[in-house]
Design an enzyme around this catalytic site. Sequence first.
Site: not given
Ligand code: BV8
Ligand code: ZN
Length: 234
Positions: A173, A102, A134, A84-85, A197, A171, A87
């Site tokens: 959520s 993503h 363009c 999902q990253n 995690n 890693g 980077d």
């Molecule tokens: C879509 C952009 C279809 C790029 C991102 C169903 C139910 C509810 C909601 C929805 C659903 N279906 C769709 C949705 C809406 C939405 C969604 O899921 N919302 C959530 C918040 C509820 N989804 C969408 O909109 C998706 N599109 O489904 O389209 C559609 C379309 C039109 C009409 C109808 C349907 C698009 C989702 C993509 C969004 N873009 N990023 C960017 O700028 O990066 S999401 C963003 O969150 C990043 O990509 C990121 O990767 C992603 C997920 O987060 P995580 O990677 O898990 O990171 P997070 O910080 O949350 O967690 C870190 C974890 O690591 C933690 O658990 C922590 O404990 C752990 N950790 C920390 N340090 C460590 C560690 N673990 C181990 N070692 C460590 N050192």
């Molecule tokens: Zn263009």
Amino acid sequence: MAVLTGAGSSAESGVPTFRGAGGHWQRFRPQDLASPEAFERDPEFVWSWYDARRSDVAAVAPNAGHYALARLEARINDCTVITQNVDGLHQAAGSANVVELHGSLWRLRCVACGAQPLDRRTPMPVLPPRCQRCSGLLRPAVVWFGEMLSEEALAASEAACERAEVVLVAGTSATVQPAASLPLLGKGNGAYIVEVNTEETPLTPEADVSLRGKTAQLLPMLVDRFEQCSTASD
Ligand code: BV8
Ligand code: ZN
């Protein structure tokens, strides 16, 4: 094997996560930055966040967890890293079979003609950048909330999880859909689910084992053990 990674797997490289302490979303609301409406409303503001993230990421290196996954891929004939990253750190660490669910910070997309140039300039000379072909507005080629994921990336990820004997989830959520549902696809087909995690997640109850710790520590240990076992059985 299918591996699903999230922002936590880049945390020890110094890349802020989204939902943890100090994470991106602590300071901003996702819909204020990672959404087509936000970009429509103020492309320069959204670009200022992405430009800063690009500069941050350009200054960091993959961590031991990224390198461990690249080692694992070299040992298993069918291993897909689904991330999902945005980077690019898995590729920088040597992983070859990576699906960027993503999108990528390093690819742009012209909103007018659809051109998708790679661009690694940090910082961007002009915000928002314009298309060379363009002069249309260029946006980051990432998937924002409410936007569809690429059919190809999603299909490849679903197929990898459906045929996996083991799904390793590191890693993330497990809150963003449809990525969060991928491990359950594997589980439905009998895959063994391993979570790494620092905290519990909604996936934890579904995992066969959930290792509490940092990916940069636990992933190398897992791959070391795997190599010992597979050498012993060779
Ligand atoms: C879509 C952009 C279809 C790029 C991102 C169903 C139910 C509810 C909601 C929805 C659903 N279906 C769709 C949705 C809406 C939405 C969604 O899921 N919302 C959530 C918040 C509820 N989804 C969408 O909109 C998706 N599109 O489904 O389209 C559609 C379309 C039109 C009409 C109808 C349907 C698009 C989702 C993509 C969004 N873009 N990023 C960017 O700028 O990066 S999401 C963003 O969150 C990043 O990509 C990121 O990767 C992603 C997920 O987060 P995580 O990677 O898990 O990171 P997070 O910080 O949350 O967690 C870190 C974890 O690591 C933690 O658990 C922590 O404990 C752990 N950790 C920390 N340090 C460590 C560690 N673990 C181990 N070692 C460590 N050192
Ligand atoms: Zn263009």
